[in-house]
Design a protein around this motif. Structure first.
Motif, short mmCIF file in Angstrom:
data_model
loop_
_atom_site.label_atom_id
_atom_site.label_comp_id
_atom_site.label_asym_id
_atom_site.label_seq_id
_atom_site.Cartn_x
_atom_site.Cartn_y
_atom_site.Cartn_z
N VAL A 197 -35.60 0.06 -1.61
CA VAL A 197 -36.16 1.04 -1.98
C VAL A 197 -35.71 2.40 -1.96
CG1 VAL A 197 -38.81 2.01 -1.68
CG2 VAL A 197 -38.33 -0.16 -1.39
N GLU A 198 -35.57 3.02 -2.76
CA GLU A 198 -35.04 4.33 -2.87
C GLU A 198 -36.21 5.58 -2.59
OE1 GLU A 198 -32.87 5.30 -6.35
OE2 GLU A 198 -30.99 4.14 -5.73
N ILE A 199 -35.90 6.22 -1.64
CA ILE A 199 -36.71 7.32 -1.16
C ILE A 199 -36.18 8.79 -1.66
CG2 ILE A 199 -38.31 8.49 0.55
CD1 ILE A 199 -37.91 5.65 2.03
N ALA A 200 -36.91 9.33 -2.62
CA ALA A 200 -35.97 10.43 -3.12
C ALA A 200 -36.59 11.69 -2.50
CB ALA A 200 -36.35 10.64 -4.62
N GLY A 201 -35.97 12.78 -2.73
CA GLY A 201 -36.45 14.25 -1.93
C GLY A 201 -35.62 15.31 -2.47
N PRO A 202 -36.03 16.46 -2.29
CA PRO A 202 -35.51 17.57 -2.59
C PRO A 202 -33.90 17.82 -1.95
CG PRO A 202 -37.26 18.19 -1.70
CD PRO A 202 -37.42 16.84 -1.63
N ARG A 203 -33.02 18.62 -2.40
CA ARG A 203 -31.96 18.97 -1.65
C ARG A 203 -32.18 20.50 -1.40
NH1 ARG A 203 -27.45 17.41 0.73
NH2 ARG A 203 -27.52 15.46 -0.43
N TYR A 204 -32.16 21.10 -0.16
CA TYR A 204 -31.97 22.63 -0.08
C TYR A 204 -30.72 23.02 0.52
CZ TYR A 204 -36.90 21.64 -0.25
OH TYR A 204 -38.32 21.47 -0.74
N PRO A 205 -29.75 23.26 -0.59
CA PRO A 205 -28.53 23.62 -0.27
C PRO A 205 -28.57 24.91 0.83
CG PRO A 205 -28.85 24.04 -2.47
CD PRO A 205 -30.01 23.26 -1.87
N ASP A 206 -29.27 25.59 0.75
CA ASP A 206 -29.35 27.05 1.44
C ASP A 206 -30.10 26.75 2.87
OD1 ASP A 206 -28.07 28.42 -0.59
OD2 ASP A 206 -30.01 28.79 -1.56
N GLY A 207 -30.62 25.75 2.95
CA GLY A 207 -31.06 25.31 4.27
C GLY A 207 -30.31 25.16 5.44
N ALA A 208 -30.66 24.87 6.51
CA ALA A 208 -29.85 24.62 7.72
C ALA A 208 -30.22 23.25 8.36
CB ALA A 208 -30.09 25.76 8.95
N ALA A 209 -29.04 22.36 8.56
CA ALA A 209 -29.05 20.98 8.85
C ALA A 209 -28.86 20.37 9.94
CB ALA A 209 -28.54 20.37 7.73
N HIS A 210 -28.54 21.28 11.12
CA HIS A 210 -28.14 20.70 12.34
C HIS A 210 -29.41 20.08 13.04
CE1 HIS A 210 -26.32 20.21 16.15
NE2 HIS A 210 -27.07 21.00 16.78
N GLY A 211 -29.15 18.92 13.36
CA GLY A 211 -30.43 18.27 13.84
C GLY A 211 -31.29 17.40 12.89
N SER A 212 -30.77 17.32 11.44
CA SER A 212 -31.54 16.61 10.40
C SER A 212 -31.69 15.20 10.60
CB SER A 212 -31.05 17.14 9.10
OG SER A 212 -29.66 16.66 9.10
N GLY A 213 -30.65 14.57 11.05
CA GLY A 213 -30.78 13.14 11.37
C GLY A 213 -31.60 12.94 12.74
#
Length: 272
Positions: A197-213
């Motif tokens: 099952v693919e779970i799509a979502g938006p990408r926010y290239p200007d966001g901050a990603a540390h801790g996203s995992g």
């Protein structure tokens, strides 16, 4: 006391490292648990010395301290779900495997933390086999990103993401989400032995990603604690992690800013 006031809030146990910069690890997990309406408890595996630019040092806790933290929490508060993050070395993995005997049948979500956002290695190379053998077969869900899935499954680097998910699933967990943070499409792939099952979502290239995992795996764990089925928990975790990146605090520090699950800028007190 009203029935509403006496209702038990689920307890989620995070077994992970401490991030002195507050963006990932135990600190991120506790924020996400609160955001998702569960009480967060912890068993710290290591103290990291880090900021947004670098991990300067890692101090593993004694294995016995990890086991005793889990035992203390389980014996009093109870554990409705376990989220496992940074482990670091074989001795810590062995301690966590022992500690899980205290958590009964609580589902286990493993975020196989291997490399920090700054590039520092957070899992010894000789610990990968111990992670595969001792912990993955006990997991309800494993949430690697693409590079982590390749290391865990030991398959070729050009293996399609769906086959990566199947290969990680073959190691024993009940379900796998290969997260999309390292893919152009930002699509998560869920596999529990049935259909992909693919779970799509938006990408926010200007966001901050540390801790996203950490945010994704903790949100998934919290929803399992609330009784959601794994696929729905994964969908909700994807949405929460995406929003946390969108509202990320990129202005903090000179490196990779932390994600923000609360939208803190909108909650700052107004000044007269």
């Amino acid at each position: 006391m009203s029935a509403e006031a006496s209702r038990r809030v689920p307890c989620a146990l995070s077994i992970a490292g401490s991030d002195s910069g507050g963006g990932a690890g135990i600190q991120a997990d506790l924020k996400v648990f609160a955001r998702c309406g569960v009480h967060g408890t912890t068993a710290i595996t290591a103290i990291t010395v880090q900021n947004t630019l670098e991990v300067r040092a890692v101090y593993p806790l004694p294995p016995r301290a990890i086991v005793e933290q889990v035992a203390a929490v389980a014996e009093d508060l109870g554990v409705d779900v376990v989220k496992i993050g940074m482990l670091g070395n074989v001795a810590t993995i062995e301690a966590v495997a022992e500690a899980l005997d205290f958590t009964g049948d609580a589902p286990v979500v493993i975020d196989p933390v291997m490399v920090a956002e700054s590039g520092a290695r957070l899992l010894d190379e000789d610990a990968v086999a111990a992670l595969r053998d001792l912990l993955l077969p006990r997991a309800a869900m494993v949430t690697p990103n693409v590079p982590e899935a390749r290391v865990l499954s030991a398959v070729a680097g050009d293996t399609p993401v769906g086959d990566l998910a199947r290969a990680v699933h073959a190691l024993g967990p009940a379900g796998v989400v290969v997260t999309g943070g390292h893919r152009e499409e930002a699509v998560d792939v869920f596999f529990d032995g049935g259909e992909l099952v693919e779970i799509a979502g938006p990408r926010y290239p200007d966001g901050a990603a540390h801790g996203s995992g950490c945010t994704h795996s903790s949100a998934l764990a919290a929803h399992l604690a609330h009784g959601f089925e794994p696929l729905e928990a994964a969908r909700r975790a994807k949405a929460i992690a995406s929003e946390a990146v969108r509202f990320g605090l990129g202005g903090l520090g000179a490196g990779a800013g932390p994600v923000d699950v609360f939208g803190l800028a909108d909650h700052a007190p107004a000044r007269d």
